[in-house]
Scaffold this motif. Structure first.
Motif, PDB file in Angstrom:
ATOM      1  N   VAL A 148     -56.123 -10.992 -47.816  1.00  0.00           N
ATOM      2  CA  VAL A 148     -55.701 -12.053 -46.869  1.00  0.00           C
ATOM      3  C   VAL A 148     -54.152 -12.444 -46.634  1.00  0.00           C
ATOM      4  O   VAL A 148     -53.691 -12.358 -45.584  1.00  0.00           O
ATOM      5  CB  VAL A 148     -56.484 -13.259 -47.225  1.00  0.00           C
ATOM      6  CG1 VAL A 148     -55.998 -14.567 -46.118  1.00  0.00           C
ATOM      7  CG2 VAL A 148     -57.910 -13.011 -47.066  1.00  0.00           C
ATOM      8  N   PRO A 149     -53.588 -12.753 -47.524  1.00  0.00           N
ATOM      9  CA  PRO A 149     -52.227 -13.104 -47.362  1.00  0.00           C
ATOM     10  C   PRO A 149     -51.144 -11.855 -47.098  1.00  0.00           C
ATOM     11  O   PRO A 149     -50.433 -11.839 -46.514  1.00  0.00           O
ATOM     12  CB  PRO A 149     -51.669 -13.906 -48.624  1.00  0.00           C
ATOM     13  CG  PRO A 149     -52.565 -13.206 -49.509  1.00  0.00           C
ATOM     14  CD  PRO A 149     -53.717 -13.015 -49.214  1.00  0.00           C
ATOM     15  N   LEU A 150     -51.668 -10.476 -47.851  1.00  0.00           N
ATOM     16  CA  LEU A 150     -50.754  -9.282 -47.590  1.00  0.00           C
ATOM     17  C   LEU A 150     -51.071  -8.648 -46.248  1.00  0.00           C
ATOM     18  O   LEU A 150     -50.284  -7.759 -46.004  1.00  0.00           O
ATOM     19  CB  LEU A 150     -50.867  -8.543 -48.921  1.00  0.00           C
ATOM     20  CG  LEU A 150     -50.650  -9.193 -50.171  1.00  0.00           C
ATOM     21  CD1 LEU A 150     -50.705  -8.333 -51.212  1.00  0.00           C
ATOM     22  CD2 LEU A 150     -49.090  -9.675 -50.161  1.00  0.00           C
ATOM     23  N   ARG A 151     -52.225  -8.547 -45.690  1.00  0.00           N
ATOM     24  CA  ARG A 151     -52.459  -7.667 -44.709  1.00  0.00           C
ATOM     25  C   ARG A 151     -53.318  -8.354 -43.505  1.00  0.00           C
ATOM     26  O   ARG A 151     -53.168  -7.713 -42.400  1.00  0.00           O
ATOM     27  CB  ARG A 151     -53.298  -6.623 -45.131  1.00  0.00           C
ATOM     28  CG  ARG A 151     -52.886  -5.559 -46.170  1.00  0.00           C
ATOM     29  CD  ARG A 151     -51.809  -4.831 -45.758  1.00  0.00           C
ATOM     30  NE  ARG A 151     -51.193  -3.784 -46.549  1.00  0.00           N
ATOM     31  CZ  ARG A 151     -50.186  -4.010 -47.371  1.00  0.00           C
ATOM     32  NH1 ARG A 151     -49.865  -5.231 -47.524  1.00  0.00           N
ATOM     33  NH2 ARG A 151     -49.907  -2.952 -48.267  1.00  0.00           N
ATOM     34  N   LEU A 152     -54.072  -9.446 -43.867  1.00  0.00           N
ATOM     35  CA  LEU A 152     -54.746  -9.959 -42.618  1.00  0.00           C
ATOM     36  C   LEU A 152     -54.809 -11.445 -42.795  1.00  0.00           C
ATOM     37  O   LEU A 152     -54.644 -12.065 -43.883  1.00  0.00           O
ATOM     38  CB  LEU A 152     -56.280  -9.539 -42.557  1.00  0.00           C
ATOM     39  CG  LEU A 152     -56.390  -8.116 -42.417  1.00  0.00           C
ATOM     40  CD1 LEU A 152     -57.977  -7.546 -42.683  1.00  0.00           C
ATOM     41  CD2 LEU A 152     -56.164  -7.632 -41.052  1.00  0.00           C
ATOM     42  N   THR A 153     -55.377 -12.130 -41.647  1.00  0.00           N
ATOM     43  CA  THR A 153     -55.680 -13.422 -41.860  1.00  0.00           C
ATOM     44  C   THR A 153     -57.102 -13.935 -41.961  1.00  0.00           C
ATOM     45  O   THR A 153     -57.738 -12.823 -42.069  1.00  0.00           O
ATOM     46  CB  THR A 153     -55.344 -14.260 -40.493  1.00  0.00           C
ATOM     47  OG1 THR A 153     -56.103 -13.712 -39.463  1.00  0.00           O
ATOM     48  CG2 THR A 153     -53.891 -13.961 -39.783  1.00  0.00           C
ATOM     49  N   GLN A 154     -57.400 -14.989 -42.620  1.00  0.00           N
ATOM     50  CA  GLN A 154     -58.687 -15.031 -43.063  1.00  0.00           C
ATOM     51  C   GLN A 154     -59.699 -15.011 -41.650  1.00  0.00           C
ATOM     52  O   GLN A 154     -60.725 -14.516 -41.829  1.00  0.00           O
ATOM     53  CB  GLN A 154     -59.054 -16.503 -43.593  1.00  0.00           C
ATOM     54  CG  GLN A 154     -60.419 -17.086 -44.361  1.00  0.00           C
ATOM     55  CD  GLN A 154     -60.634 -15.781 -45.150  1.00  0.00           C
ATOM     56  OE1 GLN A 154     -60.139 -15.660 -45.998  1.00  0.00           O
ATOM     57  NE2 GLN A 154     -62.082 -15.140 -45.106  1.00  0.00           N
ATOM     58  N   LYS A 155     -59.045 -15.329 -40.601  1.00  0.00           N
ATOM     59  CA  LYS A 155     -59.890 -15.483 -39.345  1.00  0.00           C
ATOM     60  C   LYS A 155     -60.315 -13.845 -39.030  1.00  0.00           C
ATOM     61  O   LYS A 155     -61.191 -13.553 -38.778  1.00  0.00           O
ATOM     62  CB  LYS A 155     -59.027 -15.680 -38.157  1.00  0.00           C
ATOM     63  CG  LYS A 155     -59.819 -16.055 -36.953  1.00  0.00           C
ATOM     64  CD  LYS A 155     -58.992 -16.336 -35.680  1.00  0.00           C
ATOM     65  CE  LYS A 155     -59.713 -16.242 -34.468  1.00  0.00           C
ATOM     66  NZ  LYS A 155     -58.783 -16.414 -33.363  1.00  0.00           N
ATOM     67  N   ASP A 156     -59.021 -12.889 -39.365  1.00  0.00           N
ATOM     68  CA  ASP A 156     -59.478 -11.380 -38.822  1.00  0.00           C
ATOM     69  C   ASP A 156     -60.446 -11.057 -39.934  1.00  0.00           C
ATOM     70  O   ASP A 156     -61.229 -10.120 -39.517  1.00  0.00           O
ATOM     71  CB  ASP A 156     -57.932 -10.790 -39.264  1.00  0.00           C
ATOM     72  CG  ASP A 156     -57.312 -11.153 -38.325  1.00  0.00           C
ATOM     73  OD1 ASP A 156     -57.520 -11.521 -36.989  1.00  0.00           O
ATOM     74  OD2 ASP A 156     -55.829 -11.090 -38.452  1.00  0.00           O
TER      75      ASP A 156
END
Length: 153
Positions: free
Chosen positions: A10-18
């Protein structure tokens, strides 16, 4: 053993929404159920990505690999691609595709010894398919040849 966890993704590649959009096929209306679905799917994808990393590295390194930033990064890049690819209607972004291609290219370089990781090497030396088995002089004498069969026929 996965080389990364959801809290890395989540913080390194994507958002939680994604992550939620890529994992929850039909929202249940219950945030706890959706979060459990997301966690389960992300865990499976990270395991699959880790398996791909291992498949390229096992000829040169002891697997499972030790934790390192390089191994985590490769795993995350493959996992993000896998998450996007499970959604047929979602277009894989150029960045995701490029990072996946770079990760696979790097892993191929590792497998062919053009690149390396900060990992202990295997104790075995990989055998090449070009070299055949070693044949001793005794083995050559024991082969069936006309001159070896004299007196037996």
């Amino acid at each position: 053993m996965a080389y990364a966890v959801q809290s890395d993704l989540v913080p390194l590649r994507l958002t939680q929404k994604d992550v939620t959009e890529l994992t929850v096929d039909v929202p249940s209306g219950n945030p706890a159920t959706d979060a459990a679905t997301t966690a389960s799917l992300v865990s499976a994808v990270l395991e699959e990505a880790s398996g791909r990393v291992d498949s390229y590295c096992r000829a040169r390194y002891v697997t499972p690999l030790q934790q390192s930033d390089d191994v985590k990064s490769l795993t995350l890049d493959i996992a993000v691609y896998l998450l996007f690819s499970r959604r047929r209607e979602t277009r894989i972004t150029d960045t995701v595709q490029q990072r996946f291609n770079q990760a696979i290219a790097f892993l191929k370089d590792i497998a062919t010894a053009k690149a390396s990781l900060d990992q202990p090497a295997t104790s075995q030396t990989p055998q090449t398919s070009i070299a055949g088995p070693e044949i001793s002089e005794k083995d050559c004498r024991l082969r069936f040849r006309d001159h070896n069969l004299e007196g037996f026929v």
